[in-house]
Design a protein around this motif. Structure first.
Motif, PDB file in Angstrom:
ATOM      1  N   ALA A 150      -8.171  -3.959   8.318  1.00 34.77           N
ATOM      2  CA  ALA A 150      -7.693  -4.571   7.447  1.00 34.77           C
ATOM      3  C   ALA A 150      -8.664  -5.008   6.775  1.00 34.77           C
ATOM      4  O   ALA A 150      -7.576  -4.370   4.848  1.00 34.77           O
ATOM      5  CB  ALA A 150      -6.490  -5.836   7.941  1.00 34.77           C
ATOM      6  N   GLU A 193     -11.074  -3.529   5.279  1.00 37.84           N
ATOM      7  CA  GLU A 193     -11.432  -2.297   4.565  1.00 37.84           C
ATOM      8  C   GLU A 193      -9.908  -2.188   3.958  1.00 37.84           C
ATOM      9  O   GLU A 193     -10.518  -0.980   2.252  1.00 37.84           O
ATOM     10  CB  GLU A 193     -11.877  -1.713   5.649  1.00 37.84           C
ATOM     11  CG  GLU A 193     -13.276  -2.268   6.305  1.00 37.84           C
ATOM     12  CD  GLU A 193     -14.144  -1.959   5.411  1.00 37.84           C
ATOM     13  OE1 GLU A 193     -14.099  -1.314   4.731  1.00 37.84           O
ATOM     14  OE2 GLU A 193     -15.416  -2.663   6.204  1.00 37.84           O
ATOM     15  N   SER A 194      -9.425  -1.648   4.136  1.00 36.69           N
ATOM     16  CA  SER A 194      -8.537  -1.376   4.023  1.00 36.69           C
ATOM     17  C   SER A 194      -7.604  -2.157   2.296  1.00 36.69           C
ATOM     18  O   SER A 194      -7.252  -1.420   1.581  1.00 36.69           O
ATOM     19  CB  SER A 194      -7.445  -1.094   4.862  1.00 36.69           C
ATOM     20  OG  SER A 194      -5.509  -0.859   4.125  1.00 36.69           O
ATOM     21  N   PRO A 230       0.376  -1.470   0.365  1.00 35.24           N
ATOM     22  CA  PRO A 230      -0.163   0.042  -0.068  1.00 35.24           C
ATOM     23  C   PRO A 230       0.624   1.935   0.125  1.00 35.24           C
ATOM     24  O   PRO A 230       0.525   2.159  -0.414  1.00 35.24           O
ATOM     25  CB  PRO A 230      -0.573  -0.170   1.508  1.00 35.24           C
ATOM     26  CG  PRO A 230       0.150  -1.307   2.171  1.00 35.24           C
ATOM     27  CD  PRO A 230       0.749  -1.997   1.369  1.00 35.24           C
TER      28      PRO A 230
END
Length: 463
Positions: free
Chosen positions: A363, A365-366, A111
Motif C-alpha cells: 500500500a 508503494e502504491s 486512486p
C-alpha cells in the motif's frame, strides 16, 4: 463533426445558448494539456454563471485533481469526502468571487475515479439541480462517461486540437459519441497558442522555500540517527496559525448564499415544507453531524476498518520548521495525508515529511507511485519506510474537535495528525518512529504546548 465548435473567445456569448435547458453537463478533456482544459472549464462555468444561472463546477478527476490549482482554491475536502465519507455538501461547496458560481473540489485522493463516478448519490444531486434549473458541470475523464451515475443531459468536449484527433486518441470518447450517451452539445477547440496561459504544472517546485526567504538547506546525506542527545525544543512555527480546515468551525455561508435564494422561491411557491424537500433532494442542507450513506434507514454509515498502519513514505526533509510546515500544508491541500516529524540528527534538528500512514509495504508503494504520478516527487524520489510507532495524544474527538486541537498545537510548533478509530472517534497522533529514542524530541515539545502522549503502535484509519 457533431456539435457546435467554439473558440475560447466566443464562450461568453455562445456557451449559455449551447447548454440551453441542460442542467447536468459533462466537461470532457480530450487533450494531454489538462491545464488548458481546466482553464476552459472555468471559463465556461463563469460564462454560464454570468447569465444569472446558479452554476456548480465539480472536479471528478479524483486521482489527479487540477481545477482547484487553476484558481487557487482549496482541496481539503471535496466530492469524495461527501460521497464516500459523509461530509456535508454545505461544508465542501466553495463560493467563488463570480456571482452564482460555486466549486466542489475533488477532495481526498482516490486512486480510481470509478467508485465516485458510479456512486448512486449522483442521481439525487442531479435531480436537485434539474429541479432548480441550475447548472451542474462535471469535469470528468472520458473513461467515466459510460458509467457516470449523474446521467448527464449532454457533454462538451475540450479538444484544443480538434475533434478528429480527439476521437483518434481517446477511444472512450469515441465510444460515447457513437452511442450518443451523453449527447454531444459542443466542442471547445483552439490552437494551443490561442489558449489562455495555463495554470502552473504540479511540479516539485512548491517543495522548495520561496525566493523571498532564505533558501532551505539541501537534503543531508543519508545517515543513521545517532543516540539521542539531551532534548531541546525545535524551532517554533513562525508563520500564522495553520490554514487547515477546521471542520465544525468552517462557515456554511458559501453554499448558504445559493440555497437561501432557493428558500425565497420555495416560500413564494409552496412554503417551507416544499423547500425542505427540495434541499434534501439536491443533497445540500444535510445536518453537519449526520453522515449520509446508502445504508438502510436507521443504520450508521460504515466506517473504514481500523488497522495497524506501520508504513510511511518519506517525501522530503527540511532544516527549517517553517519550510516543513509549508510543504506539509501544500501536500495536504492536494489530498496527501502527511506526518511531520522533528528528529535530532548529528546535533541538529531536521523535519521529515512522511506521506501515509499505510497498512502494508504494498500500500505504501502504491502511495509512492501516486505521489510520483501527481508530480509531487521526483521520478526517483521518495522511500517506503517501516516506522510503526507514533505518540498517541489522549482523548477521542469529533472531526472538528480533532482539527481544532491539531491547529492549536501546530501554532505552538507541535506537528500532529489525525486518525479515525474503530469506535467512531478521532484521535491525534504525533510523529512516526522506529523506537523510543527517536521520539524523545517530539515528546519534549508536547508538555510546554499543553499536551502529553504515549508512544504506541499506530492503529486507525486515514480520515
Amino acid at each position: 463533426m457533431i456539435g457546435v465548435e467554439l473558440e475560447p473567445g466566443s464562450l461568453d456569448t455562445q456557451a449559455p445558448a449551447l447548454l440551453g435547458t441542460a442542467s447536468v453537463v459533462a466537461l470532457v478533456p480530450a487533450t494531454r494539456d489538462r491545464a488548458w482544459a481546466a482553464a476552459m472549464a472555468w471559463r465556461l462555468a463563469r460564462a454560464i454563471a454570468a447569465t444569472g444561472r446558479k452554476t456548480a463546477l465539480v472536479d471528478c478527476f479524483v486521482n489527479e485533481p487540477l481545477l482547484h490549482e487553476s484558481v487557487g482554491a482549496k482541496n481539503d475536502e471535496g466530492i469524495v469526502d461527501a460521497f464516500e465519507y459523509g461530509a456535508s455538501l454545505q461544508r465542501i461547496v466553495q463560493q467563488q468571487p463570480d456571482a452564482n458560481l460555486f466549486f466542489i473540489a475533488a477532495g481526498t485522493f482516490a486512486p480510481d475515479p470509478e467508485p465516485l463516478t458510479t456512486h448512486p448519490r449522483w442521481r439525487r444531486l442531479s435531480a436537485g439541480f434539474r429541479h432548480e434549473e441550475a447548472a451542474l458541470l462535471l469535469f470528468c475523464p472520458d473513461a467515466s462517461l459510460s458509467g457516470l451515475a449523474a446521467q448527464p443531459d449532454g457533454m462538451i468536449v475540450l479538444a484544443p486540437d480538434g475533434m478528429d484527433l480527439a476521437i483518434a486518441e481517446w477511444p472512450a470518447l469515441a465510444e460515447a459519441l457513437g452511442s450518443g450517451r451523453p449527447p454531444l452539445l459542443g466542442v471547445i477547440a483552439a490552437e494551443r497558442a490561442a489558449a489562455p496561459a495555463p495554470a502552473p504544472a504540479l511540479e516539485p517546485a512548491p517543495l522548495a522555500a520561496p525566493a523571498a526567504e532564505a533558501p532551505a538547506e539541501p537534503w543531508p546525506e543519508p545517515e543513521t540517527p545517532p543516540a539521542q542527545a539531551a532534548p531541546a525544543p525545535a524551532p517554533r512555527r513562525t508563520r500564522p496559525s495553520a490554514p487547515r480546515l477546521v471542520l465544525e468551525q468552517h462557515s456554511d455561508s458559501k453554499a448558504g448564499v445559493w440555497w437561501s435564494l432557493a428558500a425565497v422561491i420555495a416560500i413564494a411557491v409552496a412554503g417551507w415544507y416544499f423547500r425542505a424537500e427540495l434541499v434534501a433532494l439536491a443533497g445540500f442542507g444535510e445536518p453537519e453531524a449526520a453522515a449520509t450513506s446508502s445504508a438502510a434507514p436507521g443504520t450508521a454509515a460504515p466506517l473504514p476498518a481500523a488497522e495497524l498502519l506501520p508504513f510511511v513514505v518519506l517525501v522530503s526533509q527540511w532544516a527549517s520548521s517553517r519550510d516543513a510546515f509549508r510543504v506539509a500544508d501544500t501536500l495536504e491541500s492536494r489530498g496527501v495525508h502527511t506526518i511531520l516529524t522533528p528528529l535530532r540528527l548529528q546535533s541538529r534538528v531536521w523535519y521529515r515529511i512522511y506521506a501515509g500512514p499505510a497498512p502494508s509495504a504494498a500500500a505504501a508503494e502504491s502511495l509512492l507511485a501516486g505521489l510520483r504520478t501527481q508530480r509531487l516527487l521526483a521520478a526517483d524520489g521518495g522511500e517506503v519506510l517501516e516506522l510503526p510507532l507514533s505518540i498517541s495524544l489522549p482523548g477521542s474527538h469529533t472531526p472538528g474537535q480533532a482539527d481544532a486541537e491539531r491547529a492549536r498545537l501546530e501554532t505552538a510548533g507541535v506537528p500532529t495528525f489525525v486518525l479515525g478509530q474503530a469506535d467512531g472517534g478521532y484521535r491525534l497522533f504525533a510523529g512516526a518512529f522506529d523506537g523510543t529514542s527517536a521520539a524523545v524530541l517530539l515528546q519534549s515539545l508536547l508538555t510546554p504546548a499543553g499536551g502529553s502522549g504515549t508512544l504506541v503502535p499506530r492503529v486507525g484509519f486515514v480520515p
